[in-house]
Structure formats: C-alpha cells, structure tokens
Motif scaffolding. Structure first.
Motif, PDB file in Angstrom:
ATOM      1  N   UNK A 178       0.839  -1.198   0.000  1.00  0.00           N
ATOM      2  CA  UNK A 178       0.000   0.000   0.000  1.00  0.00           C
ATOM      3  C   UNK A 178       0.872   1.245   0.000  1.00  0.00           C
ATOM      4  N   UNK A 179       0.311   2.328  -0.518  1.00  0.00           N
ATOM      5  CA  UNK A 179       1.015   3.607  -0.507  1.00  0.00           C
ATOM      6  C   UNK A 179       1.954   3.761  -1.683  1.00  0.00           C
ATOM      7  N   UNK A 180       2.954   4.625  -1.522  1.00  0.00           N
ATOM      8  CA  UNK A 180       3.851   4.972  -2.617  1.00  0.00           C
ATOM      9  C   UNK A 180       4.689   3.807  -3.123  1.00  0.00           C
ATOM     10  N   UNK A 181       4.813   2.748  -2.360  1.00  0.00           N
ATOM     11  CA  UNK A 181       5.582   1.592  -2.819  1.00  0.00           C
ATOM     12  C   UNK A 181       4.940   0.942  -4.042  1.00  0.00           C
ATOM     13  N   UNK A 182       3.632   1.102  -4.175  1.00  0.00           N
ATOM     14  CA  UNK A 182       2.922   0.546  -5.326  1.00  0.00           C
ATOM     15  C   UNK A 182       2.200   1.603  -6.143  1.00  0.00           C
ATOM     16  N   UNK A 183       1.912   2.759  -5.534  1.00  0.00           N
ATOM     17  CA  UNK A 183       1.234   3.867  -6.210  1.00  0.00           C
ATOM     18  C   UNK A 183       2.068   5.131  -6.008  1.00  0.00           C
ATOM     19  N   UNK A 184       3.096   5.319  -6.835  1.00  0.00           N
ATOM     20  CA  UNK A 184       4.041   6.414  -6.606  1.00  0.00           C
ATOM     21  C   UNK A 184       3.427   7.805  -6.613  1.00  0.00           C
ATOM     22  N   UNK A 185       2.309   7.985  -7.299  1.00  0.00           N
ATOM     23  CA  UNK A 185       1.697   9.309  -7.389  1.00  0.00           C
ATOM     24  C   UNK A 185       0.789   9.628  -6.211  1.00  0.00           C
ATOM     25  N   UNK A 186       0.537   8.667  -5.333  1.00  0.00           N
ATOM     26  CA  UNK A 186      -0.398   8.882  -4.228  1.00  0.00           C
ATOM     27  C   UNK A 186       0.149   9.897  -3.234  1.00  0.00           C
ATOM     28  N   UNK A 187      -0.682  10.881  -2.889  1.00  0.00           N
ATOM     29  CA  UNK A 187      -0.333  11.816  -1.828  1.00  0.00           C
ATOM     30  C   UNK A 187      -0.675  11.211  -0.474  1.00  0.00           C
ATOM     31  N   UNK A 188      -0.506  11.972   0.589  1.00  0.00           N
ATOM     32  CA  UNK A 188      -0.675  11.435   1.937  1.00  0.00           C
ATOM     33  C   UNK A 188      -2.072  10.855   2.141  1.00  0.00           C
ATOM     34  N   UNK A 189      -3.097  11.602   1.721  1.00  0.00           N
ATOM     35  CA  UNK A 189      -4.458  11.122   1.924  1.00  0.00           C
ATOM     36  C   UNK A 189      -4.744   9.829   1.198  1.00  0.00           C
TER      37      UNK A 189
END
Length: 333
Positions: free
Chosen positions: A290-301
């Motif tokens: 989960x998070x930037x490890x798999x979705x690099x464009x995801x912001x904090x929310x």
C-alpha cells in the motif's frame, strides 16, 4: 495499551506471533496498522524513520491536516496506533520471508530487523514508500524539499508566482511544466538533452514558457542558502528561485527480496513499483502492499486510504482463517 511515554521510542517485542507486521511507518503503514489494531488484531509497525516527505516543511492537499508538518502527523499516528494496542518498532528490515506454516496450515512470515530482532507474523503489509532519485546536477540535492520541488499539488500554492525552472528528466516533464505553468507566469523549461518536438515547442510558446536547450552545469545558491539560479554550459546564468523536477520514483525494497514480490517499471522511465491488485493484494499469498511503494503518485491522503483498505482486507481474510481453524478444532475433537 502501550505505556510508552514517547512516540519516538520502540516498543518491546514479546516474541509471540502477531496477526500482522506492517513494514513502513508512513501514512499508509500507520493507517493500516490503526485499522488492524482497532479490529483487535495484534500488529507491529516497523519504521525505518526515513519518510519520503521528511524534508518538507508541511503536508498539503489533505483536509483538516493541510499545513501540518509531516513529522507531527507521523508522531500523532504512532500515538494513535499505540492507543489501540498496536506496537511501533524503529529499525531497518534486513530480511523478510515466508516461514513454516502453523499446525493448522495458516501462513507465517519471519521479518528480521537490525540488531537481529525478529518478528513472526501471520500476514505482512508492505508500506515502505519510495525514494525520489534526482538528476545528477551539482547543487540540486542540497535544496530538495525546499527550493527544489516535484509535486504541483504538494508544493504548488507555496511557489505560486515564483520564477520557476523545470529541469527535464524525460517525457513526463512536458506535462509537469504545464502543471507548474498554472501556478506561475514566469517559467523556463531546461531540456537537458531531452528532445522536444515542434508541436510541444509551439504549445510551450503559446503558454509563454521559455525553452533553454543549453546544458545545465550547476545550481547556484544565494547568500541565504536558497536557490539563486542555474549556471549553463556556456557560462551564462539564468536566475530562478524555484526548481521543479520530475524525479525517478523507486519503491523501497531493502530487505524484502525474500518475499519475491513482483515489480514493474513505470512508463517513461519514471521509476519502479511493486505490482498490486485490488486492496493492495499481491501474487504472494499473505502479503499486501500500500502507498507509494505501489502507487508512486499517491499523496498522503490517498496513501492513508490505501493502507486502510489493505488492512480491512487483511482482517477479513484473518477472520475467515480463524473461523476455519475453530471449525477444524471442533470437528477433529
């Protein structure tokens, strides 16, 4: 509840098998751990203490918490995980791998930390985040997170109307420049040997974006330590107060080789990520990301939401496994 007096202290490991270990103490990892702890799951967060947004003065683009320093958000997150009985341990993961299943066939994983500490868990949530790899331009890295930015949504308002220079790193930099043009009329695009076709040059000209094809030699600093401009290969200097760079985003994989998680390159040479499916599922049974490890464009929310969704899925499957085990005990007497 934890009796820790500091959100920065490591909790003691008991040696007992826990329901889940969360590798990564950022927004995705902490929110995932929070959801698991609130579901009365035993959970341990392993935090390397090196979050992606550490250089930033504040986090933006998330209601209620907009403008809050990243370190404060993480400290409050650790406190909340501990409030529900979760544990937080600081250290580097040196190895993570499947272990022998339990007597009833339930999955097991062993995570080894620096100092030869070990955690045995039924399930694993990888939320290690990513590393931003900057282009090799002398003087650039020193300003990262301040005068050098990457995200128009994270930092855009704060750099509005500044003299912005976009350092091209690949095809994605074209749209990156247009996003920052929305924030300032004063924008210069440095191609850095990246080809621009005539159509793109015309589009930039229509938006008043100046194009510089001369190679960039170094970033210059002002007397107060801020960005002053760029020195070019011909000796000229172009004054800029902010530099925008589309970084190469590399998922953090340290110590995780033993899990054999599939990875893939991002389009346009933008980096590399862990492959995941719905709710952060992976091809490895018992492991989620989960998070930037798999979705690099995801912001904090978005990262926090992904951690919560993965945790809910983990708890759901653990409930099924617990029920299967209970039924097996009853039927086998």
């Amino acid at each position: 509840m934890s009796v820790q007096t500091s959100a920065y202290a490591s909790d003691a490991l008991t040696g007992e098998t826990v329901d889940a270990v969360v590798i990564g103490g950022g927004a995705a990892g902490l929110n995932g751990a929070l959801m698991l702890a609130r579901s009365r799951r035993s959970v341990v967060v392993v935090d390397s203490g090196n979050p992606r947004n550490a250089p930033a003065e504040a986090m933006h683009g998330f209601i209620v918490l907009d403008g809050t320093p990243p370190a404060e958000i993480l400290e409050r997150g650790r406190e909340q995980v501990r409030h529900y009985g979760g544990k937080v341990v600081f250290g580097e993961v040196t190895a993570a791998e499947p272990a022998e299943a339990s007597d009833d066939g339930d999955l097991r994983f062993t995570v080894t930390l620096s100092g030869n500490r070990t955690i045995t868990a039924r399930r694993v949530l990888v939320a290690t985040g990513l590393r931003d790899v900057l282009p090799d331009v002398p003087g650039l890295a020193e300003h990262w997170g301040h005068g050098v930015v990457h995200c128009p949504y994270c930092h855009g308002w704060e750099v509005r109307d500044e003299a912005i220079g976009v350092l091209a790193t690949g095809p994605a930099s074209v749209h990156h420049a247009l996003l920052f043009r929305q924030l300032s009329d004063d924008l210069v695009y440095f191609t850095r040997d990246n080809e621009l076709d005539e159509n793109t040059r015309e589009r930039f000209a229509a938006r008043g974006i100046r194009i510089v094809d001369i190679a960039v030699e170094e970033v210059l600093a002002a007397d107060d330590g801020s960005v002053a401009g760029l020195r070019l290969a011909d000796g000229s200097v172009i004054a800029r107060s902010i530099l925008a760079v589309a970084t190469r985003m590399q998922a953090r994989t340290d110590g995780l080789d033993g899990l054999k998680l599939p990875m893939e390159d991002l389009p346009g040479n933008m980096g590399r990520r862990f492959v995941s499916g719905p709710a952060g599922t992976t091809d490895v049974p018992g492991v989620w990301v989960a998070g930037n490890a798999t979705d690099p464009a995801a912001q904090v929310g978005a990262s926090a939401a992904a951690g919560a969704l993965a945790a809910a899925h983990i708890n759901s499957l653990l409930v099924t496994a617990d029920t299967d085990a209970a039924l097996n005990r009853v039927t086998t007497g």
